[in-house]
Design a protein around this motif. Structure first.
Motif, mmCIF file in Angstrom:
data_model
loop_
_atom_site.group_PDB
_atom_site.id
_atom_site.type_symbol
_atom_site.label_atom_id
_atom_site.label_comp_id
_atom_site.label_asym_id
_atom_site.label_seq_id
_atom_site.Cartn_x
_atom_site.Cartn_y
_atom_site.Cartn_z
ATOM 1 N N ARG A 6 4.265 -4.557 -11.742
ATOM 2 C CA ARG A 6 4.540 -5.044 -10.584
ATOM 3 C C ARG A 6 4.072 -6.372 -10.138
ATOM 4 O O ARG A 6 3.131 -6.748 -10.593
ATOM 5 C CB ARG A 6 4.330 -4.075 -9.438
ATOM 6 C CG ARG A 6 2.864 -3.842 -9.305
ATOM 7 C CD ARG A 6 2.526 -2.750 -8.323
ATOM 8 N NE ARG A 6 2.922 -1.334 -8.645
ATOM 9 C CZ ARG A 6 3.111 -0.222 -8.092
ATOM 10 N NH1 ARG A 6 2.732 -0.450 -6.692
ATOM 11 N NH2 ARG A 6 3.655 0.884 -8.679
ATOM 12 N N ILE A 8 2.292 -8.681 -7.303
ATOM 13 C CA ILE A 8 1.868 -8.631 -6.228
ATOM 14 C C ILE A 8 1.464 -10.079 -5.419
ATOM 15 O O ILE A 8 0.910 -10.771 -6.143
ATOM 16 C CB ILE A 8 0.487 -7.969 -6.078
ATOM 17 C CG1 ILE A 8 0.793 -6.593 -6.651
ATOM 18 C CG2 ILE A 8 -0.025 -7.785 -5.066
ATOM 19 C CD1 ILE A 8 -0.642 -5.880 -7.049
ATOM 20 N N LEU A 25 -7.992 -6.466 -8.732
ATOM 21 C CA LEU A 25 -6.556 -6.673 -9.351
ATOM 22 C C LEU A 25 -6.582 -7.034 -11.079
ATOM 23 O O LEU A 25 -5.937 -6.589 -11.639
ATOM 24 C CB LEU A 25 -5.661 -6.999 -8.500
ATOM 25 C CG LEU A 25 -5.425 -6.661 -7.254
ATOM 26 C CD1 LEU A 25 -4.594 -7.496 -6.116
ATOM 27 C CD2 LEU A 25 -4.630 -5.373 -7.284
ATOM 28 N N PRO A 32 -1.329 -5.973 -13.237
ATOM 29 C CA PRO A 32 -0.186 -6.409 -12.425
ATOM 30 C C PRO A 32 -0.032 -7.809 -12.281
ATOM 31 O O PRO A 32 -1.082 -8.684 -12.378
ATOM 32 C CB PRO A 32 -0.591 -5.778 -10.887
ATOM 33 C CG PRO A 32 -1.880 -5.658 -10.921
ATOM 34 C CD PRO A 32 -2.212 -5.415 -12.334
ATOM 35 N N LEU A 34 0.132 -11.371 -10.538
ATOM 36 C CA LEU A 34 -0.499 -12.050 -9.255
ATOM 37 C C LEU A 34 0.196 -12.955 -8.922
ATOM 38 O O LEU A 34 0.318 -14.238 -9.617
ATOM 39 C CB LEU A 34 -1.814 -11.681 -9.292
ATOM 40 C CG LEU A 34 -2.740 -10.452 -9.543
ATOM 41 C CD1 LEU A 34 -4.256 -10.964 -9.474
ATOM 42 C CD2 LEU A 34 -2.423 -9.781 -8.338
ATOM 43 N N VAL A 71 8.892 -9.828 -5.632
ATOM 44 C CA VAL A 71 7.689 -9.425 -5.306
ATOM 45 C C VAL A 71 7.764 -7.736 -4.866
ATOM 46 O O VAL A 71 8.492 -7.640 -4.009
ATOM 47 C CB VAL A 71 6.943 -10.145 -4.288
ATOM 48 C CG1 VAL A 71 5.687 -9.237 -3.374
ATOM 49 C CG2 VAL A 71 6.698 -11.400 -4.577
ATOM 50 N N ASP A 72 6.863 -6.981 -5.237
ATOM 51 C CA ASP A 72 7.057 -5.643 -5.054
ATOM 52 C C ASP A 72 6.073 -5.277 -3.885
ATOM 53 O O ASP A 72 6.421 -4.515 -2.792
ATOM 54 C CB ASP A 72 6.307 -4.865 -6.150
ATOM 55 C CG ASP A 72 6.154 -3.194 -5.855
ATOM 56 O OD1 ASP A 72 7.206 -2.744 -6.145
ATOM 57 O OD2 ASP A 72 5.028 -2.775 -5.510
ATOM 58 N N THR A 73 5.018 -5.872 -3.772
ATOM 59 C CA THR A 73 3.993 -5.607 -2.771
ATOM 60 C C THR A 73 3.219 -6.954 -2.151
ATOM 61 O O THR A 73 3.053 -7.753 -2.975
ATOM 62 C CB THR A 73 2.747 -4.870 -3.170
ATOM 63 O OG1 THR A 73 3.213 -3.532 -3.834
ATOM 64 C CG2 THR A 73 1.591 -4.837 -2.174
ATOM 65 N N LEU A 75 -0.011 -8.455 -0.032
ATOM 66 C CA LEU A 75 -1.184 -8.056 0.431
ATOM 67 C C LEU A 75 -1.714 -9.237 1.519
ATOM 68 O O LEU A 75 -2.044 -10.298 0.882
ATOM 69 C CB LEU A 75 -2.245 -8.069 -0.605
ATOM 70 C CG LEU A 75 -2.221 -6.620 -1.278
ATOM 71 C CD1 LEU A 75 -3.522 -6.701 -2.412
ATOM 72 C CD2 LEU A 75 -2.342 -5.480 -0.655
ATOM 73 N N ALA A 209 -2.321 -1.394 -3.088
ATOM 74 C CA ALA A 209 -1.446 -2.157 -3.958
ATOM 75 C C ALA A 209 -0.805 -1.667 -4.942
ATOM 76 O O ALA A 209 0.401 -1.967 -5.409
ATOM 77 C CB ALA A 209 -2.094 -3.801 -4.066
ATOM 78 N N THR A 210 -1.536 -1.131 -5.860
ATOM 79 C CA THR A 210 -1.156 -0.564 -7.127
ATOM 80 C C THR A 210 -0.812 0.925 -7.176
ATOM 81 O O THR A 210 -0.555 1.466 -8.297
ATOM 82 C CB THR A 210 -2.511 -0.705 -8.089
ATOM 83 O OG1 THR A 210 -3.613 -0.050 -7.881
ATOM 84 C CG2 THR A 210 -2.545 -2.103 -8.301
#
Length: 325
Positions: A6, A8, A25, A32, A34, A71-73, A75, A209-210
């Protein structure tokens, strides 16, 4: 569901908390992808080869165009601490809303916002906070407004109260100023406070996040060690490890207010408000959600980071003159 890692997006990646979150992360075996939103090129060393840096600023909505693409997530860890209301509103409120707009446009699945327990205003707060429209500062008021936008969009808001550890320029430095400027027990040191180490906060933020399962929608989660710490234990621990004298007597609230006025240091007032009443919050739901176990409580953990504080607070202690009495 795709097996590809994913992506993030992290704002505030070079900040006190953000730096530690990015380290967590980068150490994740799932690796993931970044994407770091930044004004400059600096990124944590561990991610120099694995993170993509995108230029943009929260006060410039046009610069955020497409930052959330694929983007999935998100933060959202960036914020500004200031007593200038216009700046605080532009970054913490409007900047958050601009980022939310981009997240919605790009179909971001989860949005996690780092806020603060100071948005609840004066206490006492014991476990579940009392609703309040009196945040402790201009910064807190602007962050509360941003929080409301995140919650309305279905996002998650993390609210630590006092965060300590290497990189802290607010919590323990402010305690040192209080201890050297107004060295008194407030309410006998009985009020209890929620603290969390920056390492623990980074671990649980990265875990959110994960996490494979969906996050709860429109949720406020309190990032706190399960064991609150009394002001007496807080002061005693800081004094022992930073070679400071303990407060020598207790003062009434009226006397404290008079001495605070004499100190002519407006920055002390909000800090003292936090120390004279309970400000502790139930962090159990967050620990349960992430499946992680908290590290040691502050009174056991502070010794490990005390050398970092001693090196950086030497000049603060020398420059602070205590009030007579």
């Amino acid at each position: 569901m795709s097996d590809s890692p994913r992506t993030i997006l992290v704002t505030g990646a070079t900040g006190f908390v953000g730096h530690e979150v990015v380290h967590q992360l980068c150490a994740d075996p799932a690796r993931p992808r970044l994407r770091l939103l930044a004004h400059a090129t600096d990124v944590p060393d561990c991610c120099a080869a694995t993170a993509t840096v995108v230029r943009g600023g929260l006060t410039d909505p046009a610069s955020l165009r497409d930052v959330c693409r694929d983007v999935d997530t998100v933060l959202h860890l960036a914020s500004v601490i200031t007593e200038d209301a216009a700046t605080a509103h532009a970054v913490n409120t409007q900047g958050t809303e601009a980022l939310l707009t981009e997240a919605r446009r790009s179909g971001v699945r989860r949005f996690v916002r780092l806020s603060t327990g100071a948005v609840y205003g004066p206490g006492p707060h014991r476990g579940e906070p009392r609703p309040s429209d009196r945040p402790l500062s201009v910064t807190s008021a602007s962050r509360l407004a941003g929080d409301r936008s995140v919650l309305a969009a279905g996002g998650v808001v993390l609210r630590p109260f006092l965060v300590y550890g290497p990189g802290d320029v607010w919590v323990v430095p402010s305690l040192v100023r209080v201890l050297t400027r107004l060295p008194y027990w407030i309410e006998g040191g009985r009020p209890r406070l929620s603290l969390i180490s920056v390492g623990d906060l980074a671990r649980i933020t990265a875990a959110l996040a994960t996490r494979a399962a969906p996050l709860p929608r429109s949720a406020v989660l309190h990032a706190a060690h399960p064991r609150p710490v009394s002001v007496r234990d807080l002061f005693t621990t800081v004094c022992r490890h930073l070679d400071l004298p303990l407060p020598h007597r207790t003062v009434s609230r009226a006397e404290l207010a008079a001495r605070l006025g004499a100190a002519a240091d407006p920055a002390l007032a909000p800090r003292l408000l936090q120390l004279r009443e309970d400000h502790w919050f139930d962090g159990a739901p967050l620990w349960s959600l992430t499946g992680l176990a908290p590290g040691p409580v502050f009174t056991e953990d502070f010794a490990a980071c005390a050398p970092w504080y001693r090196e950086r607070l030497h000049d603060v202690v020398r420059a602070t003159v205590p009030l007579a009495g």
